[in-house]
Write a protein that holds these residues in place. Structure first.
Motif, PDB file in Angstrom:
ATOM      1  N   ASN A   1       0.952  -1.060  -0.051  1.00  3.95           N
ATOM      2  CA  ASN A   1       0.085   0.048  -0.072  1.00  3.95           C
ATOM      3  C   ASN A   1       0.925   1.391  -0.205  1.00  3.95           C
ATOM      4  OD1 ASN A   1      -1.748   2.198   1.355  1.00  3.95           O
ATOM      5  ND2 ASN A   1      -3.398   0.678   0.984  1.00  3.95           N
ATOM      6  N   ILE A   2       1.878   1.226   0.618  1.00  5.28           N
ATOM      7  CA  ILE A   2       2.679   2.379   0.985  1.00  5.28           C
ATOM      8  C   ILE A   2       3.597   2.658  -0.487  1.00  5.28           C
ATOM      9  CG2 ILE A   2       4.608   3.301   2.012  1.00  5.28           C
ATOM     10  CD1 ILE A   2       3.310   2.417   4.657  1.00  5.28           C
ATOM     11  N   GLU A   3       4.048   1.503  -1.038  1.00  3.96           N
ATOM     12  CA  GLU A   3       5.030   1.662  -2.245  1.00  3.96           C
ATOM     13  C   GLU A   3       4.469   2.436  -3.320  1.00  3.96           C
ATOM     14  OE1 GLU A   3       8.093  -0.347  -3.089  1.00  3.96           O
ATOM     15  OE2 GLU A   3       8.437  -0.942  -0.872  1.00  3.96           O
ATOM     16  N   LYS A   4       3.222   2.290  -3.476  1.00  3.27           N
ATOM     17  CA  LYS A   4       2.637   3.183  -4.532  1.00  3.27           C
ATOM     18  C   LYS A   4       2.835   4.672  -4.379  1.00  3.27           C
ATOM     19  CE  LYS A   4      -2.313   2.679  -2.813  1.00  3.27           C
ATOM     20  NZ  LYS A   4      -3.227   1.885  -2.843  1.00  3.27           N
ATOM     21  N   TYR A   5       3.103   5.029  -3.067  1.00  3.84           N
ATOM     22  CA  TYR A   5       3.466   6.271  -3.039  1.00  3.84           C
ATOM     23  C   TYR A   5       4.743   6.751  -3.295  1.00  3.84           C
ATOM     24  CZ  TYR A   5      -1.289   6.664  -1.340  1.00  3.84           C
ATOM     25  OH  TYR A   5      -2.574   6.595  -1.222  1.00  3.84           O
ATOM     26  N   LYS A   6       5.587   5.803  -3.729  1.00  2.71           N
ATOM     27  CA  LYS A   6       7.106   5.802  -4.103  1.00  2.71           C
ATOM     28  C   LYS A   6       7.996   6.683  -3.028  1.00  2.71           C
ATOM     29  CE  LYS A   6       6.035   5.574  -8.947  1.00  2.71           C
ATOM     30  NZ  LYS A   6       5.246   4.569  -8.887  1.00  2.71           N
ATOM     31  N   PRO A   7       7.972   6.149  -1.756  1.00  7.24           N
ATOM     32  CA  PRO A   7       8.872   6.780  -0.835  1.00  7.24           C
ATOM     33  C   PRO A   7      10.360   6.306  -1.353  1.00  7.24           C
ATOM     34  CG  PRO A   7       7.852   4.845   0.102  1.00  7.24           C
ATOM     35  CD  PRO A   7       7.168   5.259  -1.291  1.00  7.24           C
ATOM     36  N   LYS A   8      11.411   7.255  -0.807  1.00  8.37           N
ATOM     37  CA  LYS A   8      12.773   6.714  -1.207  1.00  8.37           C
ATOM     38  C   LYS A   8      13.171   5.634  -0.757  1.00  8.37           C
ATOM     39  CE  LYS A   8      14.608  11.312  -2.369  1.00  8.37           C
ATOM     40  NZ  LYS A   8      15.806  12.456  -1.860  1.00  8.37           N
ATOM     41  N   MET A   9      12.850   5.557   0.811  1.00  3.68           N
ATOM     42  CA  MET A   9      13.340   4.252   1.330  1.00  3.68           C
ATOM     43  C   MET A   9      12.194   3.977   2.410  1.00  3.68           C
ATOM     44  SD  MET A   9      16.737   3.867   3.730  1.00  3.68           S
ATOM     45  CE  MET A   9      17.702   4.879   2.977  1.00  3.68           C
ATOM     46  N   ILE A  10      12.077   2.555   2.693  1.00  5.92           N
ATOM     47  CA  ILE A  10      11.046   1.973   3.637  1.00  5.92           C
ATOM     48  C   ILE A  10      11.937   1.200   4.518  1.00  5.92           C
ATOM     49  CG2 ILE A  10       9.103   0.738   4.234  1.00  5.92           C
ATOM     50  CD1 ILE A  10       8.034   1.718   1.715  1.00  5.92           C
ATOM     51  N   LYS A  11      12.100   1.186   5.874  1.00  3.63           N
ATOM     52  CA  LYS A  11      12.561   0.330   6.651  1.00  3.63           C
ATOM     53  C   LYS A  11      11.649  -0.361   7.627  1.00  3.63           C
ATOM     54  CE  LYS A  11      16.895   0.561   5.180  1.00  3.63           C
ATOM     55  NZ  LYS A  11      17.503  -0.707   4.549  1.00  3.63           N
ATOM     56  N   VAL A  12      11.669  -1.556   8.127  1.00  2.00           N
ATOM     57  CA  VAL A  12      10.777  -1.819   8.823  1.00  2.00           C
ATOM     58  C   VAL A  12      11.519  -2.419  10.255  1.00  2.00           C
ATOM     59  CG1 VAL A  12       8.945  -3.769   9.343  1.00  2.00           C
ATOM     60  CG2 VAL A  12       9.266  -2.674   7.063  1.00  2.00           C
ATOM     61  N   ALA A  13      10.975  -2.171  11.233  1.00  5.74           N
ATOM     62  CA  ALA A  13      11.570  -2.435  12.693  1.00  5.74           C
ATOM     63  C   ALA A  13      10.358  -3.354  13.494  1.00  5.74           C
ATOM     64  CB  ALA A  13      12.067  -1.449  13.495  1.00  5.74           C
ATOM     65  N   SER A  14      10.819  -4.281  14.242  1.00  5.43           N
ATOM     66  CA  SER A  14       9.813  -5.146  14.861  1.00  5.43           C
ATOM     67  C   SER A  14      10.494  -5.634  16.235  1.00  5.43           C
ATOM     68  CB  SER A  14       9.512  -6.292  14.085  1.00  5.43           C
ATOM     69  OG  SER A  14       8.475  -7.295  14.888  1.00  5.43           O
ATOM     70  N   LEU A  15       9.907  -5.582  17.431  1.00  9.08           N
ATOM     71  CA  LEU A  15      10.326  -6.001  18.515  1.00  9.08           C
ATOM     72  C   LEU A  15      10.692  -7.403  18.447  1.00  9.08           C
ATOM     73  CD1 LEU A  15      11.139  -5.654  21.462  1.00  9.08           C
ATOM     74  CD2 LEU A  15       8.664  -6.039  22.150  1.00  9.08           C
ATOM     75  N   LEU A  16       9.686  -8.300  17.886  1.00  7.69           N
ATOM     76  CA  LEU A  16       9.712  -9.680  17.796  1.00  7.69           C
ATOM     77  C   LEU A  16       9.610 -10.443  16.483  1.00  7.69           C
ATOM     78  CD1 LEU A  16       7.378 -10.531  20.861  1.00  7.69           C
ATOM     79  CD2 LEU A  16       9.818 -10.368  21.026  1.00  7.69           C
ATOM     80  N   VAL A  17      10.285 -11.478  16.337  1.00  2.48           N
ATOM     81  CA  VAL A  17       9.997 -12.052  14.959  1.00  2.48           C
ATOM     82  C   VAL A  17       9.852 -13.511  15.336  1.00  2.48           C
ATOM     83  CG1 VAL A  17      11.039 -12.820  12.774  1.00  2.48           C
ATOM     84  CG2 VAL A  17      11.419 -10.642  13.490  1.00  2.48           C
ATOM     85  N   LYS A  18       8.908 -14.168  14.761  1.00  3.99           N
ATOM     86  CA  LYS A  18       8.568 -15.715  14.999  1.00  3.99           C
ATOM     87  C   LYS A  18       9.675 -16.413  14.100  1.00  3.99           C
ATOM     88  CE  LYS A  18       4.122 -15.503  17.138  1.00  3.99           C
ATOM     89  NZ  LYS A  18       2.504 -16.229  17.207  1.00  3.99           N
ATOM     90  N   ARG A  19      10.013 -17.403  14.578  1.00  6.40           N
ATOM     91  CA  ARG A  19      10.627 -18.522  13.675  1.00  6.40           C
ATOM     92  C   ARG A  19       9.621 -19.302  13.270  1.00  6.40           C
ATOM     93  NH1 ARG A  19      13.437 -20.506  18.419  1.00  6.40           N
ATOM     94  NH2 ARG A  19      14.332 -18.712  19.218  1.00  6.40           N
ATOM     95  N   THR A  20       9.212 -18.877  11.793  1.00  5.39           N
ATOM     96  CA  THR A  20       8.148 -19.453  11.035  1.00  5.39           C
ATOM     97  C   THR A  20       8.564 -19.820   9.737  1.00  5.39           C
ATOM     98  OG1 THR A  20       6.984 -17.729  10.299  1.00  5.39           O
ATOM     99  CG2 THR A  20       6.145 -18.699  12.454  1.00  5.39           C
ATOM    100  N   SER A  21       8.232 -20.623   8.842  1.00  6.27           N
ATOM    101  CA  SER A  21       8.455 -20.741   7.493  1.00  6.27           C
ATOM    102  C   SER A  21       7.465 -19.461   6.804  1.00  6.27           C
ATOM    103  CB  SER A  21       7.991 -22.119   6.876  1.00  6.27           C
ATOM    104  OG  SER A  21       6.582 -22.292   6.904  1.00  6.27           O
ATOM    105  N   ARG A  22       8.264 -18.898   6.018  1.00 12.47           N
ATOM    106  CA  ARG A  22       7.661 -17.834   5.139  1.00 12.47           C
ATOM    107  C   ARG A  22       7.709 -18.011   3.952  1.00 12.47           C
ATOM    108  NH1 ARG A  22      10.162 -16.042   9.634  1.00 12.47           N
ATOM    109  NH2 ARG A  22       9.278 -14.517  11.073  1.00 12.47           N
ATOM    110  N   PRO A  23       6.817 -18.206   3.349  1.00 16.36           N
ATOM    111  CA  PRO A  23       6.800 -18.597   1.838  1.00 16.36           C
ATOM    112  C   PRO A  23       7.324 -17.408   0.829  1.00 16.36           C
ATOM    113  CG  PRO A  23       4.490 -18.745   2.552  1.00 16.36           C
ATOM    114  CD  PRO A  23       5.411 -18.361   3.653  1.00 16.36           C
ATOM    115  N   ASP A  24       7.151 -16.286   1.326  1.00 14.59           N
ATOM    116  CA  ASP A  24       7.814 -15.169   0.619  1.00 14.59           C
ATOM    117  C   ASP A  24       8.988 -14.661   1.294  1.00 14.59           C
ATOM    118  OD1 ASP A  24       7.123 -13.969   3.159  1.00 14.59           O
ATOM    119  OD2 ASP A  24       5.794 -12.519   2.402  1.00 14.59           O
ATOM    120  N   GLY A  25       9.615 -15.438   2.229  1.00 11.03           N
ATOM    121  CA  GLY A  25      10.841 -14.966   2.759  1.00 11.03           C
ATOM    122  C   GLY A  25      10.873 -13.454   3.570  1.00 11.03           C
ATOM    123  N   TYR A  26       9.792 -13.351   3.970  1.00 10.08           N
ATOM    124  CA  TYR A  26       9.955 -11.569   4.446  1.00 10.08           C
ATOM    125  C   TYR A  26      10.407 -11.701   5.935  1.00 10.08           C
ATOM    126  CZ  TYR A  26       8.629  -7.491   6.694  1.00 10.08           C
ATOM    127  OH  TYR A  26       8.838  -6.275   7.392  1.00 10.08           O
TER     128      TYR A  26
END
Length: 124
Positions: free
Chosen positions: A55-80
């Motif tokens: 949704n945000i990419e369509k506004y063409k920001p120069k850069m997007i960075k994502v921060a998260s407190l926790l990440v679950k050890r799961t299989s991610r088909p998209d590798g995110y």
């Protein structure tokens, strides 16, 4: 989430005019702040972040960075994976420290796994 299952429908609420992101450097966190930052508390499958990023990419920001407190050890088909994260945890349902189970346990000052008894007691 309802109980411990992700809901199929996803809606992005707030931030009606994201055009101010055009050409800007944006850091994604979960809630909007003065600097248009979001904070993501936990990344499981990455599905929510992919919807938000698309949704945000369509506004063409120069850069997007994502921060998260926790990440679950799961299989991610998209590798995110977020760009930055604090801790990697097992694929269990956790509550506390603003993470809830049907609006309960947000106010705990620690993070813990909710057991089956707790899930049954607070199920909707």
């Amino acid at each position: 989430f309802q109980n411990d299952q992700s809901m199929q429908d996803m809606q992005i609420m707030g931030g009606d005019d994201l055009s101010k992101l055009t050409g800007k450097v944006s850091f994604l966190w979960f809630l909007l702040t003065l600097f248009f930052m979001f904070c993501k508390d936990i990344v499981g499958t990455g599905r929510t972040m992919n919807v938000l990023l698309n949704n945000i990419e369509k506004y063409k920001p120069k850069m997007i960075k994502v921060a998260s407190l926790l990440v679950k050890r799961t299989s991610r088909p998209d590798g995110y994976r977020p760009d930055y994260y604090g801790f990697e945890i097992p694929d269990l349902f956790v509550v506390g420290y603003a993470l809830d189970y049907n609006e309960h346990f947000r106010d705990l000052n620690h993070i813990c796994v909710i057991n089956d008894h707790g899930k049954a007691k607070y199920r909707v």
